[in-house]
Design a protein around this motif. Structure first.
Motif, PDB file in Angstrom:
ATOM      1  N   GLY A 245     -43.340 -18.499  22.372  1.00 40.66           N
ATOM      2  CA  GLY A 245     -42.601 -19.732  22.099  1.00 40.66           C
ATOM      3  C   GLY A 245     -41.359 -19.877  22.974  1.00 40.66           C
ATOM      4  O   GLY A 245     -40.548 -20.779  22.751  1.00 40.66           O
ATOM      5  N   LEU A 246     -41.209 -19.018  23.972  1.00 42.59           N
ATOM      6  CA  LEU A 246     -40.054 -19.103  24.880  1.00 42.59           C
ATOM      7  C   LEU A 246     -39.909 -20.527  25.431  1.00 42.59           C
ATOM      8  O   LEU A 246     -40.877 -21.112  25.905  1.00 42.59           O
ATOM      9  N   GLY A 247     -38.682 -21.050  25.380  1.00 38.75           N
ATOM     10  CA  GLY A 247     -38.450 -22.434  25.800  1.00 38.75           C
ATOM     11  C   GLY A 247     -38.713 -22.669  27.271  1.00 38.75           C
ATOM     12  O   GLY A 247     -39.526 -23.507  27.649  1.00 38.75           O
ATOM     13  N   ALA A 248     -38.038 -21.898  28.115  1.00 34.91           N
ATOM     14  CA  ALA A 248     -38.182 -22.136  29.552  1.00 34.91           C
ATOM     15  C   ALA A 248     -37.709 -20.916  30.325  1.00 34.91           C
ATOM     16  O   ALA A 248     -36.990 -20.061  29.802  1.00 34.91           O
ATOM     17  N   VAL A 249     -38.157 -20.847  31.575  1.00 36.95           N
ATOM     18  CA  VAL A 249     -37.614 -19.873  32.520  1.00 36.95           C
ATOM     19  C   VAL A 249     -37.007 -20.644  33.683  1.00 36.95           C
ATOM     20  O   VAL A 249     -37.428 -21.753  33.995  1.00 36.95           O
ATOM     21  N   ARG A 250     -35.985 -20.051  34.300  1.00 30.85           N
ATOM     22  CA  ARG A 250     -35.352 -20.696  35.451  1.00 30.85           C
ATOM     23  C   ARG A 250     -35.547 -19.843  36.691  1.00 30.85           C
ATOM     24  O   ARG A 250     -35.325 -18.635  36.661  1.00 30.85           O
ATOM     25  N   LEU A 251     -35.934 -20.507  37.788  1.00 38.26           N
ATOM     26  CA  LEU A 251     -36.053 -19.890  39.113  1.00 38.26           C
ATOM     27  C   LEU A 251     -34.940 -20.436  39.988  1.00 38.26           C
ATOM     28  O   LEU A 251     -34.779 -21.647  40.103  1.00 38.26           O
ATOM     29  N   ASP A 252     -34.192 -19.544  40.649  1.00 39.73           N
ATOM     30  CA  ASP A 252     -33.006 -19.971  41.395  1.00 39.73           C
ATOM     31  C   ASP A 252     -32.979 -19.451  42.823  1.00 39.73           C
ATOM     32  O   ASP A 252     -31.948 -19.451  43.482  1.00 39.73           O
ATOM     33  N   SER A 253     -34.093 -18.974  43.337  1.00 38.31           N
ATOM     34  CA  SER A 253     -34.083 -18.447  44.703  1.00 38.31           C
ATOM     35  C   SER A 253     -35.521 -18.341  45.197  1.00 38.31           C
ATOM     36  O   SER A 253     -36.465 -18.516  44.427  1.00 38.31           O
ATOM     37  N   GLY A 254     -35.651 -18.074  46.482  1.00 39.69           N
ATOM     38  CA  GLY A 254     -36.976 -17.846  47.049  1.00 39.69           C
ATOM     39  C   GLY A 254     -37.754 -19.138  47.287  1.00 39.69           C
ATOM     40  O   GLY A 254     -37.195 -20.233  47.274  1.00 39.69           O
ATOM     41  N   ALA A 274     -46.663 -23.284  26.652  1.00 39.93           N
ATOM     42  CA  ALA A 274     -45.711 -24.398  26.491  1.00 39.93           C
ATOM     43  C   ALA A 274     -44.338 -24.072  27.084  1.00 39.93           C
ATOM     44  O   ALA A 274     -43.434 -24.897  27.047  1.00 39.93           O
ATOM     45  N   THR A 275     -44.196 -22.873  27.615  1.00 34.72           N
ATOM     46  CA  THR A 275     -42.921 -22.498  28.231  1.00 34.72           C
ATOM     47  C   THR A 275     -42.732 -23.298  29.525  1.00 34.72           C
ATOM     48  O   THR A 275     -43.612 -23.319  30.379  1.00 34.72           O
ATOM     49  N   ARG A 276     -41.592 -23.935  29.639  1.00 36.35           N
ATOM     50  CA  ARG A 276     -41.340 -24.791  30.802  1.00 36.35           C
ATOM     51  C   ARG A 276     -40.738 -23.991  31.969  1.00 36.35           C
ATOM     52  O   ARG A 276     -40.171 -22.914  31.764  1.00 36.35           O
ATOM     53  N   ILE A 277     -40.875 -24.543  33.152  1.00 33.39           N
ATOM     54  CA  ILE A 277     -40.291 -23.917  34.347  1.00 33.39           C
ATOM     55  C   ILE A 277     -39.219 -24.853  34.890  1.00 33.39           C
ATOM     56  O   ILE A 277     -39.500 -26.000  35.249  1.00 33.39           O
ATOM     57  N   LEU A 278     -38.010 -24.340  34.926  1.00 31.42           N
ATOM     58  CA  LEU A 278     -36.883 -25.100  35.469  1.00 31.42           C
ATOM     59  C   LEU A 278     -36.514 -24.491  36.819  1.00 31.42           C
ATOM     60  O   LEU A 278     -36.387 -23.274  36.922  1.00 31.42           O
ATOM     61  N   VAL A 279     -36.361 -25.335  37.845  1.00 34.63           N
ATOM     62  CA  VAL A 279     -35.979 -24.803  39.153  1.00 34.63           C
ATOM     63  C   VAL A 279     -34.599 -25.303  39.554  1.00 34.63           C
ATOM     64  O   VAL A 279     -34.217 -26.438  39.253  1.00 34.63           O
ATOM     65  N   THR A 280     -33.864 -24.435  40.242  1.00 34.16           N
ATOM     66  CA  THR A 280     -32.558 -24.767  40.803  1.00 34.16           C
ATOM     67  C   THR A 280     -32.519 -24.124  42.188  1.00 34.16           C
ATOM     68  O   THR A 280     -33.539 -23.645  42.654  1.00 34.16           O
ATOM     69  N   SER A 281     -31.386 -24.115  42.865  1.00 35.79           N
ATOM     70  CA  SER A 281     -31.212 -23.495  44.177  1.00 35.79           C
ATOM     71  C   SER A 281     -31.170 -24.538  45.276  1.00 35.79           C
ATOM     72  O   SER A 281     -32.166 -24.787  45.976  1.00 35.79           O
ATOM     73  N   ASP A 282     -30.019 -25.125  45.440  1.00 37.81           N
ATOM     74  CA  ASP A 282     -29.766 -26.061  46.536  1.00 37.81           C
ATOM     75  C   ASP A 282     -30.813 -27.164  46.640  1.00 37.81           C
ATOM     76  O   ASP A 282     -31.251 -27.507  47.749  1.00 37.81           O
TER      77      ASP A 282
END
Lengths: 431, 431
Positions: A245-254, A274-282
């Motif tokens: 049931g984890l809400g989301a994971v965030r990727l911030d590099s690569g 249902a776990t969402r993927i949130l991306v960041t990093s410029d």
């Protein structure tokens, strides 16, 4: 409300021009000043009006108290200080409604008042609009590229601490879903959001301890940052700790494109479908568009947003368009020098749509204007009437207006490639 | 002084990380966070530290009063709100002194405190430094290009109204002579200056009337704007009205190089040999350099300055470098993911000069540091000691420091062409 005065957020020369005009007897001449863009930033197809609500607040706080007058003691003479003590904007202001789109020549703001009134507002009006329009224009390209996926504003750390609050507001007008900025959440009805930093993982003896602490406190619906060390290991740890049931994971590099696919597959394998993927990093609008086919559920955008994605200022100018002549009638005026020629006279503006509802032209005319024909709508709304603010509205109205206005632009408006303004500016003859 | 709290000029996740660390028992771990640039903006050869004084002010105003706590009610739990009510930074901060130059890896700020203390300062510290350093770096290139000629900061209208005040301050640190921003003149010991706008000329029935009004009120020493219509006509009118003692004329359009020569010849012919020529119109460091051989006496700089001349943010990050382990000792930590690898451990920094006094390297080491050898000087100064600000200084000290620091850099530092950082960052082994 006891707001600090905004009267010194202006340029020295406005005060000395006032002094000279008072002495010369022209300070009381009725004038029309207009805000417009000579051109859009290179390659941009439309601009976005933002900051109007902030400008109205700033205008109401524009007053010369003892503190401001003391600071101006060495700038202007006593006669001018006396005028400033009683200074109040009693004129009228019209403008494009907040969230509306614009093109070169669109008269975004029309300020009518005496020279003494209108000249003092130049810097403040331009500061607010140049900043907020620049951020909103970038934000609009990003939300257009993101489609139905939410964009989160996370740029506070890359811009001045107060500009950050205004940037969050402008981004929200242009369709961002939320902001990380807590002051923006206090000052405006904008949801705030956040994940966790690498420092939180590094604080703990290992990643699992960090994830466990976060989940224990914030619940399994939280967003875990999974790229401090090895992404695959982190995703496995995250699901083990939080459960499927984890809400989301965030990727911030690569390489976010490759990683998003890998992480999606892994999450699905682990049952965290249902776990969402949130991306960041410029991220900017181009990076967002490049991720359109990737299994990404949201974009966190920082630097590019708050710096206008290559165009940190909207390049708006505040120019005198008309002023009272010796006979008391308004005369159109414009600078007429080497490379900066203006159109004299007070403007009106309408947007013309075709039969399918798609916009086809920006009509700008000089003079009293005319009634809109079928398929035309007036763009200038009343913001200030005889010194009283009448154009205040809920921020969500501006946000909804922007979504509607952008949708009505021709298709090429939201293409990210460099292009021309998406609507021609058609000057109508004086009527 | 009753300053508004700065505590919400921060990101949502800092508060939720605090909550999770409180719950997990790690919030009290001693930590070291550092501010540094992974790289300079493309092509830049050095960075400039600015904003330190503003950051110290903002830190003193960082407190959670009832208003802030009410706004955080939906963000964190009651236990966290209780901790925030008593929150106070009791740690210590060291930093590069304001005005100093820096290169990639330079530890510009070293913050030591508990996680609960240090994590909350991330956004505020970065907002202040990223903005002010970006403006100062651009300003420094401009004043280097201008040489002995004064640069006047005139960019308020092209940036957020409060960012404008900070920009004026940063520009002053980097050698600008004055600003048009009146609030900057009130808040800081920066001279304010201004000329006149085209609107002032357009307000009048003709240019002569405008010039006469300005001179009557502000004296012959004023600066007359001569490009509203025809420059040659305007210069003749200006000297006729003001006499050969006219202070200056301003050119704001066209080919400034050609015009400066023409106007200088004309002024000299008219006997106005001491009348100065001030140029404006989208100047940046390259345009300033291109006018080096022209008879120009001063530069008014706006847009490029306040937007960092292509680099509107300094790209500084705030990263955990060390934290207390289970045994109470500090452990160096760093993110170790795809493309963002940090150097673990608390840093010290020195600058090494050669026999002629020219700098040759930036020395960065991990650990307690060592005494400087001959030709080396320490770069970190104490800013906050156990919660008390100890590093405040007059703004002119920062300005003088910058002039000195820039002069000590290798010659290529102030070349405007794209290049590499002018000093190598040499990491010393742990001692």
């Amino acid at each position: 409300m006891n707001r600090p005065s905004t009267a010194l957020l202006t340029d020295h020369y406005e005060l000395t021009m006032l002094q000279a005009a008072l002495r010369g007897g022209t300070a009381g001449r009725r004038c029309v000043f207009e805000v417009f863009a000579r051109r859009l930033p290179p390659g941009r197809r439309y601009g976005v009006v933002a900051g109007t609500g902030r400008l109205l607040d700033a205008l109401e706080a524009f007053a010369f108290t003892d503190d401001e007058l003391a600071a101006l003691d060495a700038v202007v003479d006593d006669a001018t200080l006396a005028v400033l003590r009683d200074w109040r904007f009693t004129g009228s202001i019209w403008g494009y409604a907040e969230g509306e789109c614009y093109v070169p020549g669109s008269p975004l703001l029309v300020v009518e008042g005496t020279f003494a009134e209108a000249v003092l507002l130049e810097t403040l009006a331009l500061s607010v609009l140049n900043h907020d329009c620049a951020v909103a224009a970038a934000a609009s390209r990003m939300t257009a590229a993101a489609g139905a996926r939410p964009c989160i504003e996370m740029g506070s750390r890359r811009t001045h601490e107060q500009a950050a609050v205004a940037a969050a507001r402008a981004a929200y007008v242009a369709g961002f879903a939320s902001t990380s900025n807590l002051e923006a959440g206090r000052r405006y009805p904008i949801p705030t959001a956040g994940t966790a930093a690498h420092a939180f993982t590094l604080l703990h003896d290992d990643e699992e301890a960090a994830f466990a602490a976060q989940v224990a406190s914030l619940g399994a619906g939280t967003t875990l940052l999974v790229d401090t060390y090895d992404v695959e290991v982190a995703v496995r740890t995250a699901v083990r700790v939080a459960g499927p049931g984890l809400g989301a994971v965030r990727l911030d590099s690569g390489d976010l494109l490759v990683q998003a696919h890998q992480v999606r597959r892994l999450l699905d394998e682990l049952g965290a479908t249902a776990t969402r993927i949130l991306v960041t990093s410029d991220l900017d609008e181009h990076a967002i568009a490049a991720l359109a086919a990737a299994p990404v559920d949201g974009y966190g955008v920082g630097t590019s947003l708050v710096t206008g994605s290559g165009a940190p200022t909207a390049g708006l100018v505040y120019k005198m368009a008309a002023r009272e002549g010796a006979d008391g009638r308004l005369v159109g005026v414009a600078k007429n020098s080497a490379d900066k020629v203006g159109v004299a006279g007070r403007k009106w503006a309408m947007r013309r749509s075709g039969p399918d509802g798609t916009d086809v032209a920006e009509l700008v005319g000089v003079g009293p204007g005319r009634a809109p024909a079928p398929g035309e709508r007036e763009l200038l709304v009343e913001l200030v009437r005889a010194g009283e603010v009448v154009g205040r509205e809920p921020l969500d109205d501006a946000r909804e207006r922007h979504a509607k206005a952008r949708a009505a632009l021709p298709d090429q408006a939201t293409q990210l490639s460099r292009g021309e303004p998406c609507l021609p500016t058609v000057y109508e003859e004086h009527r």
